[in-house]
Design a protein around this motif. Sequence first.
Motif, PDB file in Angstrom:
ATOM      1  N   MET A  76       3.593  -4.066   4.794  1.00 33.89           N
ATOM      2  CA  MET A  76       4.435  -5.198   4.427  1.00 33.89           C
ATOM      3  C   MET A  76       5.906  -4.963   4.791  1.00 33.89           C
ATOM      4  O   MET A  76       6.785  -5.714   4.420  1.00 33.89           O
ATOM      5  CB  MET A  76       4.279  -5.520   2.934  1.00 33.89           C
ATOM      6  CG  MET A  76       2.871  -5.998   2.585  1.00 33.89           C
ATOM      7  SD  MET A  76       2.390  -7.542   3.424  1.00 33.89           S
ATOM      8  CE  MET A  76       1.289  -6.987   4.720  1.00 33.89           C
ATOM      9  N   GLU A  77       6.166  -3.866   5.496  1.00 35.13           N
ATOM     10  CA  GLU A  77       7.428  -3.662   6.198  1.00 35.13           C
ATOM     11  C   GLU A  77       7.046  -3.406   7.641  1.00 35.13           C
ATOM     12  O   GLU A  77       5.987  -2.860   7.906  1.00 35.13           O
ATOM     13  CB  GLU A  77       8.170  -2.433   5.656  1.00 35.13           C
ATOM     14  CG  GLU A  77       8.756  -2.625   4.289  1.00 35.13           C
ATOM     15  CD  GLU A  77       9.348  -1.347   3.722  1.00 35.13           C
ATOM     16  OE1 GLU A  77      10.053  -1.454   2.721  1.00 35.13           O
ATOM     17  OE2 GLU A  77       9.086  -0.250   4.263  1.00 35.13           O
ATOM     18  N   GLU A  78       7.916  -3.748   8.576  1.00 36.50           N
ATOM     19  CA  GLU A  78       7.511  -3.633   9.980  1.00 36.50           C
ATOM     20  C   GLU A  78       7.832  -2.282  10.606  1.00 36.50           C
ATOM     21  O   GLU A  78       7.307  -1.941  11.646  1.00 36.50           O
ATOM     22  CB  GLU A  78       8.238  -4.692  10.833  1.00 36.50           C
ATOM     23  CG  GLU A  78       8.181  -6.084  10.302  1.00 36.50           C
ATOM     24  CD  GLU A  78       9.042  -6.996  11.155  1.00 36.50           C
ATOM     25  OE1 GLU A  78       8.465  -7.768  11.930  1.00 36.50           O
ATOM     26  OE2 GLU A  78      10.277  -6.917  11.051  1.00 36.50           O
ATOM     27  N   ALA A 110       1.870  -4.398  -8.260  1.00 33.92           N
ATOM     28  CA  ALA A 110       1.505  -5.796  -8.503  1.00 33.92           C
ATOM     29  C   ALA A 110       1.898  -6.686  -7.326  1.00 33.92           C
ATOM     30  O   ALA A 110       1.180  -7.630  -6.986  1.00 33.92           O
ATOM     31  CB  ALA A 110       2.171  -6.293  -9.790  1.00 33.92           C
ATOM     32  N   VAL A 111       3.031  -6.374  -6.687  1.00 32.93           N
ATOM     33  CA  VAL A 111       3.447  -7.168  -5.521  1.00 32.93           C
ATOM     34  C   VAL A 111       2.434  -6.976  -4.391  1.00 32.93           C
ATOM     35  O   VAL A 111       1.964  -7.931  -3.773  1.00 32.93           O
ATOM     36  CB  VAL A 111       4.872  -6.766  -5.050  1.00 32.93           C
ATOM     37  CG1 VAL A 111       5.225  -7.462  -3.738  1.00 32.93           C
ATOM     38  CG2 VAL A 111       5.897  -7.116  -6.124  1.00 32.93           C
ATOM     39  N   GLY A 112       2.056  -5.714  -4.146  1.00 31.97           N
ATOM     40  CA  GLY A 112       1.086  -5.438  -3.088  1.00 31.97           C
ATOM     41  C   GLY A 112      -0.278  -6.030  -3.377  1.00 31.97           C
ATOM     42  O   GLY A 112      -0.903  -6.651  -2.513  1.00 31.97           O
ATOM     43  N   HIS A 113      -0.753  -5.864  -4.616  1.00 25.58           N
ATOM     44  CA  HIS A 113      -2.118  -6.257  -4.967  1.00 25.58           C
ATOM     45  C   HIS A 113      -2.232  -7.760  -5.215  1.00 25.58           C
ATOM     46  O   HIS A 113      -3.137  -8.421  -4.691  1.00 25.58           O
ATOM     47  CB  HIS A 113      -2.557  -5.502  -6.223  1.00 25.58           C
ATOM     48  CG  HIS A 113      -4.043  -5.434  -6.404  1.00 25.58           C
ATOM     49  ND1 HIS A 113      -4.822  -4.458  -5.816  1.00 25.58           N
ATOM     50  CD2 HIS A 113      -4.901  -6.219  -7.093  1.00 25.58           C
ATOM     51  CE1 HIS A 113      -6.085  -4.650  -6.148  1.00 25.58           C
ATOM     52  NE2 HIS A 113      -6.174  -5.714  -6.920  1.00 25.58           N
ATOM     53  N   LYS A 114      -1.314  -8.300  -6.023  1.00 29.14           N
ATOM     54  CA  LYS A 114      -1.451  -9.701  -6.465  1.00 29.14           C
ATOM     55  C   LYS A 114      -0.803 -10.687  -5.479  1.00 29.14           C
ATOM     56  O   LYS A 114      -1.418 -11.687  -5.123  1.00 29.14           O
ATOM     57  CB  LYS A 114      -0.807  -9.881  -7.851  1.00 29.14           C
ATOM     58  CG  LYS A 114      -1.356  -8.960  -8.933  1.00 29.14           C
ATOM     59  CD  LYS A 114      -2.709  -9.418  -9.424  1.00 29.14           C
ATOM     60  CE  LYS A 114      -3.215  -8.539 -10.572  1.00 29.14           C
ATOM     61  NZ  LYS A 114      -4.590  -8.859 -10.951  1.00 29.14           N
ATOM     62  N   ILE A 115       0.430 -10.393  -5.049  1.00 28.38           N
ATOM     63  CA  ILE A 115       1.125 -11.370  -4.188  1.00 28.38           C
ATOM     64  C   ILE A 115       0.629 -11.265  -2.750  1.00 28.38           C
ATOM     65  O   ILE A 115       0.059 -12.205  -2.196  1.00 28.38           O
ATOM     66  CB  ILE A 115       2.657 -11.164  -4.256  1.00 28.38           C
ATOM     67  CG1 ILE A 115       3.163 -11.510  -5.660  1.00 28.38           C
ATOM     68  CG2 ILE A 115       3.352 -12.032  -3.198  1.00 28.38           C
ATOM     69  CD1 ILE A 115       4.662 -11.369  -5.841  1.00 28.38           C
ATOM     70  N   TYR A 116       0.823 -10.085  -2.141  1.00 30.77           N
ATOM     71  CA  TYR A 116       0.428  -9.954  -0.736  1.00 30.77           C
ATOM     72  C   TYR A 116      -1.098 -10.014  -0.574  1.00 30.77           C
ATOM     73  O   TYR A 116      -1.596 -10.489   0.441  1.00 30.77           O
ATOM     74  CB  TYR A 116       0.971  -8.658  -0.144  1.00 30.77           C
ATOM     75  CG  TYR A 116       2.454  -8.705   0.132  1.00 30.77           C
ATOM     76  CD1 TYR A 116       3.015  -9.761   0.845  1.00 30.77           C
ATOM     77  CD2 TYR A 116       3.303  -7.691  -0.319  1.00 30.77           C
ATOM     78  CE1 TYR A 116       4.380  -9.812   1.097  1.00 30.77           C
ATOM     79  CE2 TYR A 116       4.664  -7.738  -0.070  1.00 30.77           C
ATOM     80  CZ  TYR A 116       5.201  -8.797   0.641  1.00 30.77           C
ATOM     81  OH  TYR A 116       6.547  -8.841   0.895  1.00 30.77           O
ATOM     82  N   GLY A 154      -1.095  -0.895  -3.956  1.00 28.70           N
ATOM     83  CA  GLY A 154      -1.504  -2.246  -4.356  1.00 28.70           C
ATOM     84  C   GLY A 154      -2.358  -2.947  -3.317  1.00 28.70           C
ATOM     85  O   GLY A 154      -3.499  -3.326  -3.585  1.00 28.70           O
ATOM     86  N   LEU A 155      -1.817  -3.085  -2.108  1.00 34.00           N
ATOM     87  CA  LEU A 155      -2.571  -3.772  -1.055  1.00 34.00           C
ATOM     88  C   LEU A 155      -3.719  -2.895  -0.554  1.00 34.00           C
ATOM     89  O   LEU A 155      -4.779  -3.394  -0.187  1.00 34.00           O
ATOM     90  CB  LEU A 155      -1.630  -4.147   0.097  1.00 34.00           C
ATOM     91  CG  LEU A 155      -2.144  -5.162   1.110  1.00 34.00           C
ATOM     92  CD1 LEU A 155      -2.649  -6.435   0.449  1.00 34.00           C
ATOM     93  CD2 LEU A 155      -1.066  -5.493   2.143  1.00 34.00           C
ATOM     94  N   GLY A 156      -3.497  -1.571  -0.585  1.00 35.59           N
ATOM     95  CA  GLY A 156      -4.564  -0.639  -0.164  1.00 35.59           C
ATOM     96  C   GLY A 156      -5.821  -0.809  -1.005  1.00 35.59           C
ATOM     97  O   GLY A 156      -6.933  -0.891  -0.482  1.00 35.59           O
ATOM     98  N   VAL A 193      -1.756   5.024 -11.301  1.00 36.39           N
ATOM     99  CA  VAL A 193      -2.799   4.812 -12.324  1.00 36.39           C
ATOM    100  C   VAL A 193      -3.469   3.440 -12.131  1.00 36.39           C
ATOM    101  O   VAL A 193      -4.687   3.300 -12.278  1.00 36.39           O
ATOM    102  CB  VAL A 193      -2.214   4.989 -13.748  1.00 36.39           C
ATOM    103  CG1 VAL A 193      -3.229   4.546 -14.803  1.00 36.39           C
ATOM    104  CG2 VAL A 193      -1.838   6.454 -13.973  1.00 36.39           C
ATOM    105  N   LEU A 194      -2.673   2.428 -11.776  1.00 38.96           N
ATOM    106  CA  LEU A 194      -3.262   1.106 -11.492  1.00 38.96           C
ATOM    107  C   LEU A 194      -4.204   1.198 -10.289  1.00 38.96           C
ATOM    108  O   LEU A 194      -5.275   0.589 -10.276  1.00 38.96           O
ATOM    109  CB  LEU A 194      -2.150   0.080 -11.225  1.00 38.96           C
ATOM    110  CG  LEU A 194      -1.323  -0.346 -12.451  1.00 38.96           C
ATOM    111  CD1 LEU A 194      -0.001  -0.984 -12.029  1.00 38.96           C
ATOM    112  CD2 LEU A 194      -2.112  -1.313 -13.336  1.00 38.96           C
ATOM    113  N   ALA A 195      -3.821   1.989  -9.290  1.00 36.05           N
ATOM    114  CA  ALA A 195      -4.679   2.160  -8.103  1.00 36.05           C
ATOM    115  C   ALA A 195      -5.930   2.971  -8.436  1.00 36.05           C
ATOM    116  O   ALA A 195      -7.014   2.708  -7.907  1.00 36.05           O
ATOM    117  CB  ALA A 195      -3.885   2.844  -6.980  1.00 36.05           C
TER     118      ALA A 195
END
Length: 475
Positions: A76-78, A110-116, A154-156, A193-195
């Motif tokens: 999510m960064e280039e 949360a940004v990685g998992h929920k938004i992206y 998150g996104l992983g 821990v969330l991951a």
Amino acid sequence: MTQSVVVQVGQCGNQVGCRFWDLALREHAAVNKKGIYDEALSSFFRNVDTRSGDNGPDIYKGKICSLKARALLIDMEEGVVNEILQGPLRDVFDSKQLITDVSGSGNNWAVGHKIYGCQYRESIVEKLRKTAEHCDCLQCFFIIHSMGGGTGSGLGTFVLNLLEEEFPEVYRFVTSVYPSGEDDVITSPYNSVLAMKELNEHADCVLPIENESLFEIVNKIHQMINSGKLGSTVKQNSLVTSSAGTAKTLQEKPFDAMNNIIANLLLNLTSSARFEGSLNMDLNEISMNLVPFPRLHYLVSSLTPLYTLADVKVPSRRLDQMFSDAFSRDHQLIQADPKHSLYLACALLVRGNVQVSDLRRNIERLKPSLHFVSWNQEGWKTGLCSVPPVGHSHSLLALANNTCVKPTFIELKDRFMKLYKKKAHLHHYLQIDGMEQSCFSEAISSLSDLIEEYDELDATKGGPRIDPSRLKIAV
């Protein structure tokens, strides 16, 4: 021959992935002198005829035209992905394999998992399907990510869930880089821990790797080089150098050298899928033989010789010494000591000119010093691949399902609780749609349950057998 797809997520995932593809190409180039597209290459690469526009058709036999990695690069960064596209590996990927954004996940799971996750879901599924369609027999997805940042964790783990939904029959191997206590991301205990909850529920095998262990290994290699123990010269295009090929001086955080260690782990892990051997070990056999209970799928890896990474001019170690090294603390990729903990099972993946008799002899020699669970005293799985790593006569990767991972998880839980008790930084997470405080309590409860399962096994060490509570099967 089966094929595997690598999904690299976040900055760390893409940097490690970049080293993996670089080293894999070197390895195939050393063996495949005629430049023929063979089964070994097809396991991780497609051969594309670029002359006929729009990437052209795949060519299954004959000369190599244009190799494309069976990979999906997500960040999510280039920055890192752009670096790869401007580097020597640019031709191995095309735009259809990339998903990037510009703002990053701000170190927030949360940004990685929920938004992206929601935003890019369709795009990720479509690109995964396209990649899968190019495979004759897709066997395995490798996810490479870090646990501490926002995109990687998150996104992983969002991608991991997607893979289970879309490709339930395909194995999911996750290489997870765990942050150290001195991590520069304050919120990394929350992210990790969330991951972990997602890894507990959706992965087939996880290879946890600690930044601290990698840092120590790289420092040791540099000390040995500087003291002259490994011979004074590092080759110019050595693997301890950057991809540019000029020897690096030791910096405070030598990420390139650390990433090489993980890349070499993946090279050894996939060697049987890529090359012939007298005792080939399929990737699905690792999960089948090493994971007796579904949640206890964390495998401790150790690698030898470690100076494969330094590519230093040294005589190769004696074969028996290599087996001893694999069971010593210095060669573990997490800070753990399996020798003094309980083994559920162990796999040895050997490369090079090694006989089955050498394997058996060393297992018999080491066995008395290792503690196996009472119900799996013969819990060894072995693989022999005839092609050694570049510049070596042989190498060994040991994968242990061992209760020694427990201290890593306990430390992570403690670091999480220090923040969580004060409700520090929670508002950053809770302002994200779909994120509630129950997500945190469920995640820490999932980690506590995992630690408890390891505790129950540890309690059986050296004593009468007490079975941990398992599924009740009606007879």
